[in-house]
Design an enzyme around this catalytic site. Structure first.
Site, PDB file in Angstrom:
ATOM      1  N   TYR A   1      -1.503  -1.075  10.303  1.00 43.04           N
ATOM      2  CA  TYR A   1      -1.592  -1.311   8.953  1.00 43.04           C
ATOM      3  C   TYR A   1      -0.681  -0.735   8.139  1.00 43.04           C
ATOM      4  O   TYR A   1       0.088  -1.805   7.355  1.00 43.04           O
ATOM      5  CB  TYR A   1      -2.898  -0.433   8.411  1.00 43.04           C
ATOM      6  CG  TYR A   1      -3.179  -0.620   7.048  1.00 43.04           C
ATOM      7  CD1 TYR A   1      -4.142  -1.662   6.744  1.00 43.04           C
ATOM      8  CD2 TYR A   1      -2.791   0.180   6.232  1.00 43.04           C
ATOM      9  CE1 TYR A   1      -4.466  -1.875   5.434  1.00 43.04           C
ATOM     10  CE2 TYR A   1      -3.169   0.141   4.796  1.00 43.04           C
ATOM     11  CZ  TYR A   1      -4.157  -0.874   4.463  1.00 43.04           C
ATOM     12  OH  TYR A   1      -4.197  -1.193   3.099  1.00 43.04           O
TER      13      TYR A   1
ATOM     14  N   ILE B   1      -8.182   3.106  -3.684  1.00 43.66           N
ATOM     15  CA  ILE B   1      -8.980   2.420  -4.603  1.00 43.66           C
ATOM     16  C   ILE B   1     -10.486   2.318  -4.116  1.00 43.66           C
ATOM     17  O   ILE B   1     -10.539   1.898  -2.937  1.00 43.66           O
ATOM     18  CB  ILE B   1      -8.442   1.224  -5.082  1.00 43.66           C
ATOM     19  CG1 ILE B   1      -7.067   1.297  -5.392  1.00 43.66           C
ATOM     20  CG2 ILE B   1      -9.448   0.710  -6.115  1.00 43.66           C
ATOM     21  CD1 ILE B   1      -6.385   2.182  -6.382  1.00 43.66           C
TER      22      ILE B   1
ATOM     23  N   SER C   1       0.974  -1.163  -0.018  1.00 44.59           N
ATOM     24  CA  SER C   1      -0.089   0.091  -0.007  1.00 44.59           C
ATOM     25  C   SER C   1       1.000   1.230   0.024  1.00 44.59           C
ATOM     26  O   SER C   1       2.213   1.026   0.149  1.00 44.59           O
ATOM     27  CB  SER C   1      -1.017   0.088   1.170  1.00 44.59           C
ATOM     28  OG  SER C   1      -1.476   1.220   1.615  1.00 44.59           O
TER      29      SER C   1
END
Ligand code: NAD
Length: 264
Positions: free
Chosen positions: A152, A185, A139
């Site tokens: 994350y 996205i 990411s």
């Protein structure tokens, strides 16, 4: 037909990027084993794709579940050519000092340990057959510092390094390991974060040189390329698919045009 007769195991493919990748791979001639934590969603996705595809529920962070998904794929198709480590959950956006340890652990378990575990269980079969392509989901959060997305981001940065390490280790066996680092996205995960006010889609679009959010198909197209024979000498790379987000370094907005529609 760029993936004709290839067998792909895609984790977390009941929704979003994994589902779009499964649909694109099926169109390119691959046979897919769809995994998802939500078994009924995986089952529905596989039957919508057609009879030659299959599904299995399971948690990528649990070794017994991973053994079962690898075994089911081999029992059904006899080989695994492609592994997409896609399963994931969003961070809580709670300040780090207020986060319970279990939250950190769960995110690391799913993203980082899950990617490690499924790769490690699939790789022996790819090594034995002398070919394979693994694509991990990193990411922009694995590259840039995003406050309150602690676990994350750390997991995604770890996934990028895992990609390099495993690609180096398995390169001699013609097993390629690459990653895609998506920007923003529009998937069910992102839609929910926008709805909850955790992501401001206007600000994201202004911060993105191309002035819009990506679509799941944008990721699926990059996946097809990386898993096709056209990418046969590409391994250990992390490809950004982010509309230029990570390259932008000026203090001003990256995009000053009109913002059109929900996703530009
Ligand atoms: P999504 O929520 O639409 O889909 C994720 C799927 O993973 C869900 O169907 C969920 O049930 C499944 N899943 C969750 N935990 C699992 C587990 N332990 N085992 C198996 N399946 C599990 O999300 P998405 O936006 O499609 O994200 C897919 C991947 O792409 C994630 O790894 C995410 O971090 C990454 N990513 C997404 C974006 C984005 O903007 N959407 C950006 C960068 C990276």
């Amino acid at each position: 037909m760029q993936l004709e007769n290839k067998v792909a195991l895609i984790t977390g493919a009941g929704s979003g990027l994994g589902l779009a990748t499964a649909q694109a791979f099926a169109r390119e001639g691959a046979r897919i084993m769809i995994n998802d934590l939500r078994e009924e969603v995986a089952c529905h996705a596989a039957s919508a794709l057609g009879g030659e595809h299959a599904s299995i529920g399971g948690d990528v962070s649990r070794e017994a579940d991973v053994d079962a998904m690898v075994r089911a794929t081999l029992d059904r198709y006899g080989r695994i050519d492609i592994l997409i480590n896609n399963a994931g959950v969003p961070d809580s956006f709670v300040p780090t000092v207020d986060q319970p340890l279990e939250h950190w652990q769960r995110l690391i378990d799913i993203h980082l340990t899950g990617t490690y575990l499924v790769s490690k269980k699939v790789a022996p079969h790819m090594i034995a057959q002398g070919s394979g392509s693994i694509v991990n989901l990193s990411s922009i959060a694995g590259v840039l510092g995003l406050p309150v997305r602690t676990a994350y981001s750390a997991a995604k940065a770890g996934i990028s390094m895992l990609t390099r390490v495993l690609g180096c280790e398995w390169g001699p066996h013609n097993v390629r390991v690459n990653a895609i680092a998506p920007g923003y996205i529009l998937t069910p995960m992102t839609e929910e974060l926008i709805r909850e006010g955790k992501i401001d889609s206007d600000r994201v679009r202004r911060r993105t040189p191309m002035g819009k959010l990506g679509r799941p198909e944008d990721i699926a197209e990059a996946m097809i390329f990386l898993c096709s024979d056209r990418a046969r000498f590409i391994t250990t790379v992390i490809i950004p698919v982010d509309g230029g987000y990570c390259a932008w370094g000026a203090p001003s907005d990256a995009y000053t045009g009109e913002l059109t529609g929900a996703i530009g």
